[in-house]
Enzyme design. Structure first.
Site, mmCIF file in Angstrom:
data_model
loop_
_atom_site.group_PDB
_atom_site.id
_atom_site.type_symbol
_atom_site.label_atom_id
_atom_site.label_comp_id
_atom_site.label_asym_id
_atom_site.label_seq_id
_atom_site.Cartn_x
_atom_site.Cartn_y
_atom_site.Cartn_z
ATOM 1 N N ARG A 1 -15.870 -16.860 32.032
ATOM 2 C CA ARG A 1 -15.285 -16.182 33.378
ATOM 3 C C ARG A 1 -14.739 -16.867 34.702
ATOM 4 N NH1 ARG A 1 -17.670 -11.693 35.937
ATOM 5 N NH2 ARG A 1 -15.840 -11.980 36.895
ATOM 6 N N HIS B 1 -12.216 -3.527 36.447
ATOM 7 C CA HIS B 1 -12.750 -5.340 37.017
ATOM 8 C C HIS B 1 -12.211 -5.702 35.709
ATOM 9 C CE1 HIS B 1 -15.985 -8.466 37.460
ATOM 10 N NE2 HIS B 1 -16.990 -7.865 37.167
ATOM 11 N N CYS C 1 -21.301 -7.160 30.188
ATOM 12 C CA CYS C 1 -21.287 -8.103 31.375
ATOM 13 C C CYS C 1 -22.195 -8.153 32.018
ATOM 14 C CB CYS C 1 -19.741 -6.965 32.487
ATOM 15 S SG CYS C 1 -20.487 -5.504 33.113
ATOM 16 N N ARG D 1 -13.855 -8.385 45.872
ATOM 17 C CA ARG D 1 -14.270 -7.635 45.319
ATOM 18 C C ARG D 1 -15.117 -6.514 46.429
ATOM 19 N NH1 ARG D 1 -20.178 -7.629 41.224
ATOM 20 N NH2 ARG D 1 -18.343 -8.620 40.168
ATOM 21 N N GLN E 1 -12.886 -9.292 34.675
ATOM 22 C CA GLN E 1 -14.423 -9.208 33.516
ATOM 23 C C GLN E 1 -13.406 -9.001 32.193
ATOM 24 O OE1 GLN E 1 -17.607 -9.498 33.216
ATOM 25 N NE2 GLN E 1 -17.843 -9.436 32.042
ATOM 26 N N ASP F 1 -22.504 -1.890 29.077
ATOM 27 C CA ASP F 1 -22.714 -1.817 30.739
ATOM 28 C C ASP F 1 -23.561 -1.300 31.122
ATOM 29 O OD1 ASP F 1 -22.322 -2.999 33.357
ATOM 30 O OD2 ASP F 1 -20.062 -1.769 33.721
HETATM 31 N N1 CP Z 1 -20.304 -10.013 35.446
HETATM 32 C C1 CP Z 1 -20.025 -9.626 36.577
HETATM 33 O O1 CP Z 1 -19.305 -9.870 37.089
HETATM 34 O O2 CP Z 1 -21.285 -10.220 37.276
HETATM 35 P P1 CP Z 1 -21.616 -9.797 39.000
HETATM 36 O O3 CP Z 1 -21.526 -8.038 39.653
HETATM 37 O O4 CP Z 1 -22.596 -11.095 39.190
HETATM 38 O O5 CP Z 1 -20.548 -11.133 39.736
HETATM 39 N N1 NVA Z 2 -20.089 -1.053 36.357
HETATM 40 C C1 NVA Z 2 -20.934 -2.477 36.723
HETATM 41 C C2 NVA Z 2 -20.499 -3.762 36.547
HETATM 42 C C3 NVA Z 2 -20.510 -5.276 37.354
HETATM 43 C C4 NVA Z 2 -20.578 -6.253 36.830
HETATM 44 C C5 NVA Z 2 -20.783 -2.202 37.930
HETATM 45 O O1 NVA Z 2 -20.008 -1.404 38.809
HETATM 46 O O2 NVA Z 2 -21.741 -2.652 38.765
#
Ligand code: CP
Ligand code: NVA
Length: 300
Positions: free
Chosen positions: A286, A127, A258, A100, A130, A218
């Site tokens: 997930r 993502h 999400c 990530r 997700q 989101d």
């Molecule tokens: N939805 C999601 O990816 O959550 P986190 O940022 O907590 O991993």
């Molecule tokens: N769009 C958000 C998703 C978090 C899971 C971010 O990137 O922070």
């Protein structure tokens, strides 16, 4: 180069359906493969996480493996040494890499030079795990060939992943966002060009949600952009998922997010805690979808 999952379009339409089928069997406990037995998995997180980190670590354990959590300041990806060299070194120790981070190109670079699968756990651009888990959640609740999905809010990494899924499988996808917060142009163009799905980008939230089977939202400012929150809130305020907006959707529509949610901004408490909400099913899935994705990559 091993098979990686950097974005949804890395899988063909058939492969996406195979992963959903595998996920269903795994969730029901019908198969208990241990494809990671005796292997370690490097989980590189240069951004914060609850769901992604925990669901990957738990999933890796359930697949027989061992997860190594590595934070940004320790690894200094691309700074202490090239990403290519880090990929070559990690491939000598671990059976898979989860990452990530911010720049999507860092993930594709890692995948290019790793000899083990690399899985994207979120970048500024996409993502993918997700949205794969979210579509699986929709399949559990809706028995329709083409689902009408309204994504409301920032044209961010999650919106881009919906477009990527729409590039591969038929969806009636409407993205309700401000003119200055659109999704990624190249990803949108590819989804349009592929003609697999019906896609509409609109600045009118009511048009986006009309008869929708799913309303998805989101945060308005993603990780790394939190300083833009007030500015984005002004632009995206009318896309808040609230009871009034829900009235324009199908009466049995699902509400999805999400998470993490900024309650009172992009979604109200009433809707998030209401009868249409499946946000915690999404969070659970997930785990299942990532186990299916990891297993699929190791076997193909
Ligand atoms: N939805 C999601 O990816 O959550 P986190 O940022 O907590 O991993
Ligand atoms: N769009 C958000 C998703 C978090 C899971 C971010 O990137 O922070």
């Amino acid at each position: 180069m091993a098979r990686s999952f950097t974005e949804i379009v890395d899988f063909s339409k058939e492969e996406i359906w195979e992963v959903f089928a595998l996920c269903e069997r795994m969730k029901k406990g019908k198969i208990a493969p241990k494809p990671l037995a005796g292997k370690s998995v490097a989980c590189i997180f240069t951004k914060e996480s609850l769901r992604t980190r925990v669901s990957f670590e738990v999933g890796i354990y359930q697949l027989g493996g061992h997860a190594l959590y590595i934070t940004g300041p320790e690894i200094k990806l691309g700074q202490r040494e090239s990403i290519a060299d880090a990929a070559r070194v990690l491939s000598r120790y671990v059976g898979m890499i989860i990452i990530r981070t911010y720049a999507h190109s860092d993930v594709t670079e890692l995948a290019r030079f790793a000899s083990v699968p690399v899985v994207n756990g979120l970048t500024d651009m996409v993502h993918p795990c997700q949205v794969m888990g979210d579509y699986f959640t929709i399949l559990e609740h809706k028995k329709k060939d083409v689902i009408k999905i309204a994504f409301l809010g920032d044209g961010n990494n999650v919106a881009n992943s919906w477009l990527n899924l729409a590039s591969r499988i038929p969806i009636n996808l409407r993205i309700g966002t401000a003119e200055s917060t659109p999704p990624n142009r190249a990803i949108l163009d590819r989804a349009m060009k592929n003609k697999e799905s019906k896609i509409l980008i609109t600045a009118d939230p009511k048009e986006a949600v009309k008869d929708a089977d799913v309303i998805y939202t989101d945060v308005w400012a993603s990780m790394g952009q939190k300083d833009q929150l007030e500015e984005k809130a002004k632009l995206l305020n009318k896309f808040q998922v609230n009871t009034a907006l829900l009235a324009g959707a199908s009466s049995d529509c699902l509400v999805m997010h999400c998470l993490p949610a900024e309650r009172g901004r992009e979604i109200t408490d009433e809707v998030m805690d209401g009868p249409h909400s499946v946000v915690f099913d999404e969070a659970e899935n997930r785990l299942h979808i990532q186990k299916a994705i990891m297993t699929y990559l190791l076997e193909h």
